[in-house]
Design a protein around this motif. Structure first.
Motif, short mmCIF file in Angstrom:
data_model
loop_
_atom_site.label_atom_id
_atom_site.label_comp_id
_atom_site.label_asym_id
_atom_site.label_seq_id
_atom_site.Cartn_x
_atom_site.Cartn_y
_atom_site.Cartn_z
N TRP A 416 0.83 -1.21 0.00
CA TRP A 416 0.00 0.00 0.00
C TRP A 416 0.86 1.26 0.00
O TRP A 416 0.35 2.35 0.11
CB TRP A 416 -0.96 0.01 1.19
N CYS A 458 -9.41 -0.12 2.61
CA CYS A 458 -8.25 -0.77 1.98
C CYS A 458 -8.41 -0.79 0.47
O CYS A 458 -9.02 -1.71 -0.07
CB CYS A 458 -8.11 -2.18 2.50
N CYS A 539 -8.03 7.58 -0.27
CA CYS A 539 -7.68 6.59 0.77
C CYS A 539 -6.39 5.86 0.39
O CYS A 539 -5.56 5.56 1.25
CB CYS A 539 -8.80 5.58 0.97
N PHE A 543 -3.18 6.24 2.97
CA PHE A 543 -3.49 5.09 3.82
C PHE A 543 -2.80 5.17 5.18
O PHE A 543 -3.42 4.97 6.22
CB PHE A 543 -3.11 3.79 3.11
#
Ligand SMILES: [Zn+2]
Length: 815
Positions: A416, A458, A539, A543
């Motif tokens: 991520w 996520c 997002c 993150f």
């Protein structure tokens, strides 16, 4: 690849008009029938049924499935190999790993690939009880050994029906076609590809997750192509077949995944873990403080034991021979954080390389030795070990790994992280490993485990796309672990997108991820699509800040509110958004917590032992609980928990940081002659709460929060308070405690290892060095229990009869 295909499709579509427009369905009337071989494999039959199901959903016409062509329907859809496809000269030759062919003529279409049925070799368990009561003893008899066999013991988990019914009349009594996860499925992939071109999408398990464009006529489009995936093995642990959740199993098939029957993780444990082995061969296990550790659940191996090596070789050969597995893991058991202290293992650690390299040479030398032996009898099979935890870095003393060794890097591409640095760092790691092996790599990837406490949205489409593009050609297997609960995808309303992006990119890394994402948003969220895309992209880009910055959380939540306002209630879009909305509850709570001022809590600045001035003190450091090193300046004290007054029995402490661990030194004053009430000397026992104990509560920059309990005898217990309650005790801090009982006090030194790696959520404190602008939060609490009464104190009093008020945690940073 994709650009060439588009041109080809365009050209052929025009030809199809010229050919006179054959139809599969015309104005709701079926003009085609599906033909499969009389004795078609399971996956061919499922492929035919999926074709039938979706054509019916699209055009409301049900096509007949048969093995003999009739005169009734002019167009034939041949699915899988059959006499008819052989006559046309179209075969599945050379189609491996789920590759497929789509070929059409004027009045026919062939969709095929390799559909070989998997047959589990005996002995294999039809259920867990079957293994324990019947099959394990058969296995023991065959091998003459006492080994576990996860492949055979868990085989039933890979069947979509009741495994007792496999190959009996009863197996399809429920009207479903039951399949093995290891069945080949080329024709099914061809069917799904053909349907995707009609606009069908399977974004999420179940009806709510799919997009099916309606049309009254379905044309027979002209095509001739062979499609191969960009990665040979595309494992995604999304649905367990054993759960028998049909929507989840079908969803995973529609994503085009596959798997191989093998043992791919922590292979050494299956040689050592059984009770009989622990009793008969204590020398297989690590020697710690003069004792072989044969008791802890993840007891680790002494990799210098020559007998263990021989037995491991026999185990690997047996799995090759009896189960025809292409690969077997020779990887240590999980939690490999302590090296054996026997004479043979002495000097094998390289602690100066840091946590990820502590045991690299030690572990990989063992793997190489097993590999050399196994190659004598099975030169065509492979052994595999993970580049993981304390052996993540390549070994320094081994130039080339044996040719039959495969390297599997855990999180070998960013999961991520958007930043260049992480991408480059992992690229370097892959490069370094590739210099040590001629084989392609395998990557195991762990995505946020929302069933274990992760609460952030996520979404990582760009990171996944880039990672897959960067690793294409170097990697034979992508092994994706996501959140699963009770065998199905946890929080499917949020967690499906990463799987979808993975699925599409594992087949073709050259796609445009922005196009894929905006198509998804438009189709899946309708009028909210544009705002959902902004929400998802925000997002993804932020993150890591979603755990710590209130303004980031506010922004994410307000983007989502805008999206929500764009749809009308009761629509399918509103239903999909409701799943996200539900998931965001935890983030909203978090926002409130972040917004709550913590200005009134104490601030603690810890010593930094990595500094030169502590060099000497550090070198002589003994973890004996005595606090006689010069850095133990006990600078802080504890107060009564509720009213904040000075307690009858005071306590003082210090915190020091050492690069890969944080240490607490705590001294507890008490009565002369009987300073401690010890309720247990054993770690991991709830009895620790029955006597005097200390609690260290740690909220790192990465995780909220850990609870580490120690007592005057040096016993320790760890809980992960961020996980759901039933999982609190699954976590272990791997902390070491030195304890000392004096005349009128007791004291402890606690070493708590800290890792930045989020690979393994069940061990170690995860976090970065606490800094002034990004501090940790913590509390140190003491409970003194006597017949005459209990006294409870803490560094930061909570004002209530509990230690567990995170808003009262003090700030902690390293000075
Ligand atoms: Zn040893």
């Amino acid at each position: 690849m994709s650009r060439i295909l588009i041109i080809a499709v365009g050209a052929l579509a025009m030809t199809s008009v010229a050919l006179g427009d054959s139809f599969i369905v015309e104005d709701g009337a079926p003009l085609a029938e599906i033909i499969i071989a009389e004795d078609a494999p399971r996956m061919t039959r499922l492929a035919a049924r999926e074709f039938q199901t979706y054509v019916e959903k699209i055009a409301e016409a049900k096509l007949r499935i048969g093995s003999a062509p009739s005169d009734e329907f002019p167009v034939k859809i041949y699915i899988g190999q059959s006499p008819a496809t052989r006559e046309l000269g179209i075969t599945s030759e050379g189609l491996e790993f789920g590759a497929y062919r789509m070929v059409s003529g004027e009045d026919w279409l062939v969709l095929l690939g390799d559909d070989t049925d998997w047959r589990p070799p005996e002995p294999w368990a039809r259920s867990n009880t079957d293994w324990l009561e019947n099959k394990q003893s058969e296995w023991d008899e065959l091998t003459g050994a006492k080994w576990s066999n996860p492949l055979a013991a868990g085989m039933y988990r890979h069947y979509s029906g009741n495994a007792w019914h496999f190959e009996t009349e009863a197996q399809e009594a429920d009207g479903e076609i039951h399949i093995w996860e290891f069945d080949q499925r080329g024709s099914l992939n061809a069917v799904y590809a053909w349907l995707r071109e009609l606009g069908v999408r399977w974004y999420m398990p179940g009806d709510l997750g799919e997009i099916v464009p309606k049309q009254s006529s379905v044309r027979l489009r002209q095509m001739n192509r062979t499609v191969r995936p960009d990665f040979e093995v595309r494992t995604m642990h999304l649905a367990q077949y054993h759960s028998r959740s049909r929507p989840d199993i079908l969803w995973s098939l529609r994503l085009g995944v596959n798997d191989i029957p093998s043992i791919l993780h922590h292979g050494i444990r299956y040689v050592t873990e059984r009770e009989e082995q622990r009793t008969e061969h204590p020398d297989y296990f690590t020697l710690i403080n003069g004792q072989r550790d044969t008791t802890s659940p993840t007891a680790n191996a002494c990799l210098s034991s020559p007998e263990l090596l021989q037995e491991n070789v026999r185990f690997v050969r047996t799995i090759f021979d009896l189960y025809n597995a292409p690969v077997v893991s020779v990887m240590p058991h999980d939690g490999f954080n302590q090296i054996c202290e026997c004479a043979l293992c002495d000097g094998k650690a390289t602690l100066e390389r840091g946590y990820s390299g502590w045991y690299s040479d030690y572990v990989w030398e063992y793997v190489n030795r097993v590999a050399r032996e196994v190659a004598k009898t099975h030169p065509d099979r492979k052994l595999l070990c993970g580049a993981y935890s304390t052996y993540r870095f390549p070994p320094e003393k081994i130039d080339k790994l044996e040719p039959n060794v495969l390297v599997q890097i855990t999180n070998g591409r960013p999961r991520w992280e958007m930043d260049e640095e992480t991408h480059n760092q992992l690229e370097r790691l892959r490069d370094e490993w590739q210099q040590r092996t001629a084989n392609p790599l395998s990557l195991t990837m762990n995505y946020p485990f929302t069933q274990r406490g992760e609460f952030r949205p996520c979404y990582f489409p760009h990171v996944i796309a880039r990672g897959l593009r960067d690793t294409q050609g170097q990697v034979w297997r992508q092994d994706i672990w996501g959140p699963i609960e009770r065998g199905v995808l946890h929080r499917p309303g949020v967690n499906h997108l990463n799987a979808w992006i993975h699925a599409r990119f594992m087949w073709d890394v050259e796609q445009d991820v922005d196009e894929l994402l905006s198509e998804y948003c438009r189709l899946f969220y309708g009028p909210a699509g544009e705002h959902m895309q902004m929400f998802i992209e925000y997002c993804e880009a932020n993150f890591d800040k979603l755990t710590k910055q209130p303004e980031t959380v506010n922004r994410a939540l307000s983007l989502f509110e805008t999206a929500k306002a764009a749809v009308e209630s009761e629509t399918v879009y509103a239903q999909r958004l409701a799943l996200v909305d539900d998931y965001l509850e935890e983030l909203r709570k978090r926002k409130d917590q972040l917004n709550r001022p913590r200005d009134d809590v104490p601030v603690f600045s810890a010593y930094d032992l990595t500094r030169d001035k502590w060099k000497e003190a550090k070198a002589g450091f003994k973890l004996d609980g005595k606090l006689d090193e010069s850095f133990w300046v006990l600078q802080a004290g504890m107060k009564e928990l509720i009213n904040g007054r000075n307690p009858a029995f005071g306590s003082t402490f210090q915190v020091v940081w050492d690069g890969d661990a944080i240490y607490f030194g705590i001294r507890c004053e008490d009565v002369e002659g009987a300073p401690a009430n010890v309720s247990t000397t054993e770690s991991g026992k709830p009895a620790i709460w029955n006597g005097d104990h200390l609690e260290i509560l740690l909220e790192t920059d990465e995780h909220a929060y850990y609870q580490i309990v120690v007592n005057p005898a040096g016993a320790v217990t760890g809980l992960d308070r961020g996980a759901p309650q039933q999982e609190w005790f699954s976590w272990s801090p791997e902390a070491e405690v030195g304890a000392h009982i004096g005349d009128d006090f007791w004291s402890v030194e606690v070493r708590i290892p800290v890792t930045q790696s989020t690979d393994d959520p069940l061990h170690l404190v995860v976090g970065r060095k606490p800094m002034q602008d990004l501090p940790w939060h913590f509390n140190v609490c003491r409970k003194r229990i006597r017949e005459t009464g209990t006294e409870v104190s803490a560094y930061s009093p909570t004002g209530a009869n509990t230690f567990h008020d995170a808003s009262k945690f003090a700030k902690l940073y390293v000075r």
